[in-house]
Design an enzyme around this catalytic site. Structure first.
Site, PDB file in Angstrom:
ATOM      1  N   GLU A 107       0.783  -1.610   0.174  1.00  0.00           N
ATOM      2  CA  GLU A 107      -0.028  -0.091   0.158  1.00  0.00           C
ATOM      3  C   GLU A 107       0.762   1.347  -0.139  1.00  0.00           C
ATOM      4  O   GLU A 107       2.254   0.990   0.479  1.00  0.00           O
ATOM      5  CB  GLU A 107      -0.689   0.185   1.103  1.00  0.00           C
ATOM      6  CG  GLU A 107      -1.522  -1.400   1.207  1.00  0.00           C
ATOM      7  CD  GLU A 107      -2.811  -1.278   2.505  1.00  0.00           C
ATOM      8  OE1 GLU A 107      -2.318  -0.032   3.736  1.00  0.00           O
ATOM      9  OE2 GLU A 107      -3.223  -2.048   3.478  1.00  0.00           O
ATOM     10  N   LYS A 109       2.338   4.419   1.714  1.00  0.00           N
ATOM     11  CA  LYS A 109       1.947   5.121   2.624  1.00  0.00           C
ATOM     12  C   LYS A 109       2.043   6.728   3.231  1.00  0.00           C
ATOM     13  O   LYS A 109       2.997   7.848   2.173  1.00  0.00           O
ATOM     14  CB  LYS A 109       3.680   5.360   3.747  1.00  0.00           C
ATOM     15  CG  LYS A 109       3.495   4.816   5.187  1.00  0.00           C
ATOM     16  CD  LYS A 109       5.208   4.890   6.186  1.00  0.00           C
ATOM     17  CE  LYS A 109       5.324   5.004   7.103  1.00  0.00           C
ATOM     18  NZ  LYS A 109       5.021   6.636   7.674  1.00  0.00           N
ATOM     19  N   ASP A 111       1.230  10.054   3.774  1.00  0.00           N
ATOM     20  CA  ASP A 111       1.660  11.281   4.957  1.00  0.00           C
ATOM     21  C   ASP A 111       0.784  11.688   5.557  1.00  0.00           C
ATOM     22  O   ASP A 111       0.392  13.156   5.013  1.00  0.00           O
ATOM     23  CB  ASP A 111       2.766  12.117   4.337  1.00  0.00           C
ATOM     24  CG  ASP A 111       3.836  11.936   5.266  1.00  0.00           C
ATOM     25  OD1 ASP A 111       4.640  11.891   6.110  1.00  0.00           O
ATOM     26  OD2 ASP A 111       5.035  12.605   5.134  1.00  0.00           O
ATOM     27  N   TYR A 216      -7.212   1.668   5.967  1.00  0.00           N
ATOM     28  CA  TYR A 216      -6.214   0.897   4.835  1.00  0.00           C
ATOM     29  C   TYR A 216      -6.941  -0.455   6.311  1.00  0.00           C
ATOM     30  O   TYR A 216      -6.104  -1.148   5.937  1.00  0.00           O
ATOM     31  CB  TYR A 216      -5.087   1.647   5.351  1.00  0.00           C
ATOM     32  CG  TYR A 216      -4.450   2.395   6.200  1.00  0.00           C
ATOM     33  CD1 TYR A 216      -4.175   2.193   7.437  1.00  0.00           C
ATOM     34  CD2 TYR A 216      -4.470   3.769   6.024  1.00  0.00           C
ATOM     35  CE1 TYR A 216      -3.510   3.325   8.777  1.00  0.00           C
ATOM     36  CE2 TYR A 216      -3.917   4.409   6.715  1.00  0.00           C
ATOM     37  CZ  TYR A 216      -3.114   4.256   8.540  1.00  0.00           C
ATOM     38  OH  TYR A 216      -3.253   4.813   9.102  1.00  0.00           O
ATOM     39  N   LYS A 304      10.943   2.940   3.701  1.00  0.00           N
ATOM     40  CA  LYS A 304      10.782   4.410   3.441  1.00  0.00           C
ATOM     41  C   LYS A 304      11.285   4.785   2.251  1.00  0.00           C
ATOM     42  O   LYS A 304      12.932   4.219   1.948  1.00  0.00           O
ATOM     43  CB  LYS A 304      11.173   5.394   4.847  1.00  0.00           C
ATOM     44  CG  LYS A 304      10.687   4.722   5.843  1.00  0.00           C
ATOM     45  CD  LYS A 304       9.429   6.220   5.829  1.00  0.00           C
ATOM     46  CE  LYS A 304       8.838   5.993   7.371  1.00  0.00           C
ATOM     47  NZ  LYS A 304       9.710   6.977   8.142  1.00  0.00           N
ATOM     48  N   CYS A 398      31.507  21.709  32.085  1.00  0.00           N
ATOM     49  CA  CYS A 398      30.037  21.598  31.611  1.00  0.00           C
ATOM     50  C   CYS A 398      29.849  23.204  31.189  1.00  0.00           C
ATOM     51  O   CYS A 398      30.004  23.744  31.749  1.00  0.00           O
ATOM     52  CB  CYS A 398      29.181  21.836  32.879  1.00  0.00           C
ATOM     53  SG  CYS A 398      27.003  21.619  32.679  1.00  0.00           S
ATOM     54  N   CYS A 401      26.631  24.863  33.794  1.00  0.00           N
ATOM     55  CA  CYS A 401      27.965  24.653  35.468  1.00  0.00           C
ATOM     56  C   CYS A 401      28.719  24.998  35.728  1.00  0.00           C
ATOM     57  O   CYS A 401      29.749  25.363  36.982  1.00  0.00           O
ATOM     58  CB  CYS A 401      26.868  23.760  36.269  1.00  0.00           C
ATOM     59  SG  CYS A 401      27.178  22.236  36.448  1.00  0.00           S
ATOM     60  N   CYS A 416      28.344  15.679  32.920  1.00  0.00           N
ATOM     61  CA  CYS A 416      28.497  16.837  33.643  1.00  0.00           C
ATOM     62  C   CYS A 416      28.145  15.358  34.860  1.00  0.00           C
ATOM     63  O   CYS A 416      27.646  15.075  35.300  1.00  0.00           O
ATOM     64  CB  CYS A 416      28.034  17.554  33.736  1.00  0.00           C
ATOM     65  SG  CYS A 416      27.190  18.476  34.775  1.00  0.00           S
ATOM     66  N   CYS A 421      23.586  20.390  38.995  1.00  0.00           N
ATOM     67  CA  CYS A 421      23.694  21.263  37.515  1.00  0.00           C
ATOM     68  C   CYS A 421      22.385  21.657  37.470  1.00  0.00           C
ATOM     69  O   CYS A 421      21.501  20.917  37.505  1.00  0.00           O
ATOM     70  CB  CYS A 421      24.247  19.883  36.670  1.00  0.00           C
ATOM     71  SG  CYS A 421      24.261  20.727  34.881  1.00  0.00           S
TER      72      CYS A 421
HETATM   73  S1  IVH Z   1      -1.221   0.324   8.621  1.00  0.00           S
HETATM   74  C1  IVH Z   1      -1.338  -2.138  11.988  1.00  0.00           C
HETATM   75  N1  IVH Z   1      -1.011   1.504   6.607  1.00  0.00           N
HETATM   76  O1  IVH Z   1       1.992   5.031   9.066  1.00  0.00           O
HETATM   77  C2  IVH Z   1      -1.553  -1.138  11.301  1.00  0.00           C
HETATM   78  N2  IVH Z   1      -0.324   3.099   7.799  1.00  0.00           N
HETATM   79  O2  IVH Z   1       4.719   4.954  10.494  1.00  0.00           O
HETATM   80  C3  IVH Z   1      -0.952  -0.252  11.436  1.00  0.00           C
HETATM   81  N3  IVH Z   1       0.254   4.730   7.363  1.00  0.00           N
HETATM   82  O3  IVH Z   1       1.316   5.083  11.902  1.00  0.00           O
HETATM   83  C4  IVH Z   1      -1.182   1.247  10.372  1.00  0.00           C
HETATM   84  N4  IVH Z   1      -0.234   5.318   5.537  1.00  0.00           N
HETATM   85  O4  IVH Z   1      -0.241   6.707  10.471  1.00  0.00           O
HETATM   86  C5  IVH Z   1      -0.986   1.226   7.898  1.00  0.00           C
HETATM   87  N5  IVH Z   1      -2.004   2.200   4.343  1.00  0.00           N
HETATM   88  C6  IVH Z   1      -1.102   2.402   5.603  1.00  0.00           C
HETATM   89  C7  IVH Z   1       0.061   3.822   6.200  1.00  0.00           C
HETATM   90  C8  IVH Z   1      -0.408   4.402   7.258  1.00  0.00           C
HETATM   91  C9  IVH Z   1       0.181   5.432   6.587  1.00  0.00           C
HETATM   92  C10 IVH Z   1       0.908   5.767   8.726  1.00  0.00           C
HETATM   93  C11 IVH Z   1      -0.390   5.026   9.657  1.00  0.00           C
HETATM   94  C12 IVH Z   1       0.851   4.778  10.806  1.00  0.00           C
HETATM   95  C13 IVH Z   1       2.451   5.094  10.275  1.00  0.00           C
HETATM   96  C14 IVH Z   1       3.098   4.228  10.900  1.00  0.00           C
END
Ligand code: IVH
Length: 661
Positions: A107, A109, A111, A216, A304, A398, A401, A416, A421
């Site tokens: 999927e 990710k 943002d 999701y 990532k 330090c 302090c 320190c 401090c």
């Molecule tokens: S699954 C247990 N699916 O990424 C399942 N998360 O870095 C947990 N996020 O907290 C999440 N797209 O806010 C899932 N397709 C996707 C996502 C996704 C964005 C975010 C979500 C999560 C964060 C983790």
């Protein structure tokens, strides 16, 4: 009239769904407006009949004083990260090691920020942010303004779903442009804008900004007879949620890699920001076998996208003092924008790190940032040096302090060691109130520093005596009756925390959140722990000599004893309030190994239960193993257990023992 009212709700909700979720308008704007006007008129004349699923609820307008807290029955976890092909392969082999032949769903990710939505009889009843994963904030009013969040589902069911609230790049640009014209501060990126909007107390702000939401995750798939994540996505889509069309079922590493490749190329042209790809094990039973860590599911991970690198000037190196007295050099950089956030600082860890990177003040350096990871200085560009650069020199005293710094044997860090401090004291207080520690909201880092400097809070006990300064606090800039009283209430409430929070908050060297929990569970009260001997402590799984020594030293100090006594006198709870252990003969003192898929427990649940009844768990079978619990498709651990003649239980037997005396 009532019949027409219900019909209008249906027509408008349907039109919203077709337009916003399916991107497939079915009526004209004029028709839509005329239905909406008709509905508004009925509601104005008969406010008593207004329904929760009425589209008028999306208009915003309710202004709250503060957000209520919502506890997540199932914690909202984050995801582990992987950054390259090798780490993806490692993730896959951890799954294969459990005897699973995995299919994955890939999927995008998104943002934004995660949200949990709850429906009762198909009607939206609450929306909550993730918060610390266990407790989030009630953002129902704001969530209702999001047109792709259904107010009513296509089926009358009770369900919780999770997803991401986000804002499109187009809306982000428009909003920032308008702000620029008005001379207002700009939002750094889409995520900040979405997060800032959802936390507005006035829901009409959210209604006007145009947030959106992809769904999701279904936390309880088995309640609906669902066996795979992909089915869950289809199910949620059928209920009326907006589910991302890029989700794809893939097989093997190659499938994952080509998905990543394809989406990385598409990233720029997507109408919303993504920062990676999420990889999820498809089969729900297999997900249960993998289980969770305290923070992440082990059946999913986030790839990532590679970090972006930018160049900037290393203006200065300054030193900060942590709560343990540790001195850290920090790079002060000419501000640069990396992946939408402005970077002004980066940690340089310690003297050796700076020497090894050969950094000089005035150097041009490359900075790397990947997702939420802290920015790092990669290297200095030698050919940019012009002779004006200054040599880096480690400080001897330090910076706060002035006491002489010391280096511990075999360590790279300087410390320190002055217990009084100011910098250390402030950091200790900041740690004490942290949300993972005593969790006192309203005492941010700046406020602690100010209160320390004014003299209101010099020690942990002063926090609980802050109420004596109530009148003075109200007079301070940025405070008022309401915020002062909220703060004082939060402080009072923190007295009721269970022991593990206090133990972590004290900042005992080597005692992190996990160790604090182990200690609290084992000793059940601060008094018991204070009386524990070195040998008792090292007897505990996960506690070695170094941790044990640090704990014993801490409680031997008269000053610490005095402070803990005052905390107790003030009314701070020192007992463990979590579930107590219940020793059972079948488990007490025995070592267990679990292999294969269990139907009714995840790996973590089984482990927790075995430990609850006094047993220990281990991941490999040896002569020391007392019992091997075998689920479906057990791996080689089963064969080994047979060969060694170790007692074997199936899931039924395990359950009987859990229930037995
Ligand atoms: S699954 C247990 N699916 O990424 C399942 N998360 O870095 C947990 N996020 O907290 C999440 N797209 O806010 C899932 N397709 C996707 C996502 C996704 C964005 C975010 C979500 C999560 C964060 C983790």
């Amino acid at each position: 009239m009532e019949e027409r009212y219900l019909e209008l709700i249906k027509i408008i909700n349907e039109a919203d769904y077709n337009y916003h979720t399916l991107d497939n308008p079915t009526i004209t704007d004029q028709e839509y407006d005329s239905y909406l006007r008709e509905l508004n008129k009925i509601e104005e004349e008969h406010p008593e009949i207004v329904r929760e699923d009425s589209p008028s609820q999306r208009a915003g307008g309710k202004v709250l004083d503060s957000f209520k807290k919502i506890t997540h029955e199932i914690p909202m976890l984050s995801l582990s990260n992987v950054f390259n092909e090798e780490e993806i392969r490692q993730f896959d082999s951890r799954i294969r090691k459990e005897g699973i032949n995995p299919a994955y769903v890939c999927e995008l990710k998104i943002d934004g920020l995660s949200v949990s939505l709850k429906y009762k009889d198909g009607i939206l009843v609450s929306a909550a942010t993730r918060g610390d994963g266990v407790t989030g904030e009630d953002i129902t009013n704001n969530a209702k303004t999001i047109k792709t969040i259904p107010l009513k589902l296509k089926e009358k069911i009770d369900i919780e779903v999770r997803g991401e609230i986000y804002i499109s790049k187009e809306k982000f640009n428009l909003i920032n442009k308008a702000r620029e014209e008005k001379g207002l501060d700009l939002f750094q990126n889409c995520r900040n804008l979405a997060a800032g909007t959802i936390r507005q107390l006035d829901s009409s702000v959210a209604a006007n900004r145009g947030l959106d939401c992809w769904i999701y995750h279904l936390p309880n798939p088995r309640d609906y007879g669902i066996k795979t994540h992909y089915e869950a996505l289809e199910f949620m889509k059928k209920l009326g949620f907006k589910v991302n069309p890029n989700n794809k079922l893939v097989e093997g590493i190659d499938g994952i890699l080509s998905y990543i490749d394809e989406k990385a190329k598409k990233r720029e042209s997507l109408p919303y920001d993504i920062d990676g790809i999420v990889i999820k094990l498809n089969n729900i039973d297999e997900q249960r076998v993998m289980g969770f860590t305290a923070k992440y599911p082990k059946w999913a991970t986030a790839y990532k996208f590679p970090a972006t690198e930018v160049y900037t000037k290393l203006e200065d190196i300054i030193f900060t003092v942590g709560r343990t007295g540790q001195i850290t050099p920090n790079a002060i950089l000419s501000p640069v924008i990396v992946q939408g956030s402005t970077i002004r600082r980066a940690t340089l860890h310690n003297e050796d790190y700076v020497i090894q990177k050969d950094l000089m003040i005035g150097d041009t350096v490359s900075i790397r940032k990947a997702g939420d990871v802290i920015p790092e200085v990669v290297e200095r560009l030698l050919d940019r040096r012009d002779g004006t650069e200054r040599k880096f020199e480690m400080i001897k005293n330090c910076p706060i302090c002035g006491s002489k710094l010391v280096k511990k044997e075999d360590q790279v860090d300087y410390y320190c060691t002055n217990p009084n401090c100011d910098a250390r004291n402030i950091e200790k207080l900041i740690h004490f109130v942290d949300r993972h520690a005593m969790n006192i909201t309203g005492l941010g880092d700046r406020i602690i520093e100010d209160f320390y400097n004014i003299g209101f809070i010099k020690s942990f006990t002063d926090i609980y005596n802050l109420k004596k300064h109530r009148e003075d606090l109200i007079e301070l800039e940025g405070f008022g009756y309401k915020s002062v009283d909220n703060l004082l209430n939060a402080i009072e409430e923190s007295k009721n925390n269970s022991l593990e929070r206090l133990l972590f908050a004290l900042g005992i060297e080597q005692v992190g959140e996990k160790t604090a929990k182990i200690l609290a569970r084992k000793y059940e009260s601060l008094d018991n722990l204070m009386n524990a001997k070195f040998e008792n402590l090292t007897d505990i799984n996960d506690i070695g000599d170094i941790i044990a020594k640090s704990i014993v030293d801490y409680f031997n100090s008269d000053e610490n004893k005095k402070m803990l006594n005052s905390l107790k006198e003030i009314g701070v709870n020192t007992l463990y309030l979590g579930e107590k252990r219940e020793e059972k003969d079948a488990f007490s003192g025995k070592t267990f190994v679990v292999t294969g898929t269990l139907l009714d427990f995840t790996r973590d649940e089984v482990k927790e239960k075995i430990e609850h009844f006094g047993g220990k768990t281990s991941s490999s079978v040896s002569k020391k193993t007392d019992v091997v619990v075998v689920g479906d498709n057990p791996g080689s651990k089963y064969d080994k257990a047979m060969a060694l003649g170790i007692t074997i239980w199936n899931e039924e037997e395990l359950k009987e023992k859990f229930e037995g005396k």
